[in-house]
Enzyme design. Structure first.
Site, PDB file in Angstrom:
ATOM      1  N   THR A 183       1.033  -1.195   0.007  1.00 23.77           N
ATOM      2  CA  THR A 183      -0.038   0.345  -0.374  1.00 23.77           C
ATOM      3  C   THR A 183       0.802   1.083   0.255  1.00 23.77           C
ATOM      4  OG1 THR A 183      -1.607   1.405   1.076  1.00 23.77           O
ATOM      5  CG2 THR A 183      -0.161  -0.178   2.648  1.00 23.77           C
ATOM      6  N   TYR A 226      -1.941  -0.492   9.824  1.00 28.62           N
ATOM      7  CA  TYR A 226      -2.168  -1.707   8.237  1.00 28.62           C
ATOM      8  C   TYR A 226      -0.521  -1.243   7.749  1.00 28.62           C
ATOM      9  CZ  TYR A 226      -3.723  -1.824   3.792  1.00 28.62           C
ATOM     10  OH  TYR A 226      -3.863  -1.977   3.239  1.00 28.62           O
TER      11      TYR A 226
END
Ligand code: UDP
Length: 327
Positions: free
Chosen positions: A117, A141
Site C-alpha cells: 500500500t 495497517y
C-alpha cells in the site's frame, strides 16, 4: 493450465484478480478463510478454504495445488481498526504472511506477487511519492504491510524468493460486467460507503475531517480502478515468469481527489445527492497520498483504461444496484 494460488481470492481485489487471471489463461486457486470475503465471489477457479495462521493447511494446499506462483491479497485493511487493535493486524497480516511465505519457499514456489500500500509512505507533505520515497507508516495497517515487504526481501536474499510488490493507491470501481464487486461488512471505504448512503443503506456518509491542510480541507487520495489494478498484477506475474526479478511498482494514476470532490463527482454520475455530515478526523489518516510514479507504465507496459473518477463511481454504482453475494 498453470495454477496460481490467490490468497484473499474471495475478497474485493482478489476476486477481480481471479477473473483477470482466468481470462489470461491461468487457473486461479483461491485460498481464503471467508472472514471478510464471499464464497459467491469465487467464480473463476476452485476454492481452498483455509486460514493463513494455519501452517499445516497451507502446506497441504501447496502440496495438492502445486502453484507456479502466489498472489497474496489476504489481509485486514482498515486503517481505523488497525489503530484500535494493532495486534490483530500484526497477527493476521504479518504472522499470516510469514506462514504463507515459508510454506511457498518450502514448496519451491518462488514467484510471489504482493499487494502492499501507498500508506507505507505515510504523511510526506509536498513530496512526490515514487517507489524510492521513504516509507514512514503512520498507522498499524501500513506498518504491517511494510513489515511484509521487508520479509519478502529477506527471504529473497536467503531463499531466492522473487517478488513483485505493488503499492496501491486507493482502489475503487467494480467489474463492468458486475460479476464481482466490492462488498464489506461494515463498509468503511469512501466510494462504497457513499453509495450505501445514497441508497439509504446507512444513515448518511460522515466526512472524516474538513480541517486538513488541503484546498477544501478534506483528505486527498489517488483512485485507481480495480480492473486496471488487477491487469497490472497479471503483467507482474509475467514479469516474474520472464525472469526479470524482484521489483516494486506503485499503482496509481497521479491524479488526486479530495473527499469533497469524490462526493461532487458522484452527484454528477448518479444524479443523486449524497446525504452527508461532517465528522472528526479518523485516526491514522494521511493528508494526501498521490502517486508520482510512471514506473508501472514504463516498465510493465501497464495501461490504465478505466481509472477516471466517473468510470470508477459508475461501475461501483452499477455493481451496487445489480450484483450481490449471499450473506
Ligand atoms: N472517508 C470519509 N468517510 C468515510 C470513509 C472514508 O471521509 O466514511 C475518507 C477517509 O478519511 C480518507 C478517504 O475518505 O480520507 C479515503 O478513505 P478510505 O477508507 O476509502 O481509504 P484509505 O485511504 O483509508 O485506504
Amino acid at each position: 493450465m498453470t495454477n496460481v494460488l490467490v490468497t484473499g481470492g474471495a475478497g474485493y481485489i482478489g476476486s477481480h484478480a481471479c477473473k483477470a487471471l482466468a481470462q489470461a489463461g491461468y487457473t486461479p486457486v483461491t485460498f481464503d478463510n471467508i472472514s471478510t470475503g464471499w464464497k459467491d465471489a469465487v467464480k473463476f477457479g476452485p476454492l481452498e478454504q483455509g486460514d493463513l495462521l494455519d501452517r499445516e493447511r497451507l502446506d497441504e494446499v501447496f502440496a495438492t495445488v502445486k502453484p507456479a506462483a502466489v498472489m497474496h491479497f489476504a489481509a485486514l485493511s482498515q486503517v481505523g481498526e488497525s489503530m484500535q487493535d494493532p495486534g490483530k493486524y500484526w497477527r493476521n497480516n504479518v504472522a499470516g504472511s510469514l506462514n504463507l511465505i515459508e510454506a511457498a519457499v518450502n514448496a519451491g514456489c518462488l514467484d510471489f506477487v504482493f499487494s502492499s500500500t501507498c500508506a507505507t509512505y505515510g504523511d510526506q507533505d509536498g513530496v512526490v511519492l515514487d517507489e524510492q520515497s521513504a516509507q514512514m507508516p503512520i498507522n498499524a495497517y501500513a506498518s504491517s504491510k511494510r513489515a511484509i515487504e521487508d520479509m519478502l526481501r529477506e527471504f529473497e536474499a536467503a531463499h531466492g524468493l522473487r517478488s513483485v510488490i505493488f503499492r496501491y493507491f486507493n482502489v475503487a470501481g467494480a467489474d463492468p460486467d458486475a460479476d464481482v464487486g466490492e462488498h464489506h461488512i461494515p463498509e468503511t471505504h469512501l466510494i462504497p460507503a457513499m453509495i450505501e448512503a445514497i441508497q439509504g443503506k446507512r444513515d448518511g456518509l460522515t466526512v472524516f475531517g474538513t480541517d486538513y491542510p488541503t484546498p477544501d480541507g478534506t483528505c486527498i487520495r489517488d483512485y485507481v480502478h480495480v480492473c486496471d489494478l488487477v491487469d497490472a498484477h497479471v503483467l507482474g506475474l509475467k514479469w516474474l515468469e520472464d525472469g526479470k526479478g524482484s521489483r516494486v511498482f506503485n499503482l496509481g494514476t497521479g491524479d488526486g481527489f479530495s473527499v469533497k470532490e469524490v462526493i461532487d463527482a458522484s452527484r454528477a454520475v448518479t444524479n443523486m445527492e449524497v446525504p452527508h455530515s461532517i465528522g472528526d478526523r479518523r485516526p491514522g489518516d494521511c493528508v494526501k497520498l498521490v502517486s508520482g510514479s510512471t514506473r508501472a507504465v514504463e516498465e510493465l507496459g501497464w495501461q490504465p483504461k478505466r481509472s477516471t473518477m466517473q468510470q470508477m463511481i459508475g461501475d461501483a454504482w452499477r455493481w451496487h444496484q445489480t450484483g450481490h453475494y449471499a450473506e
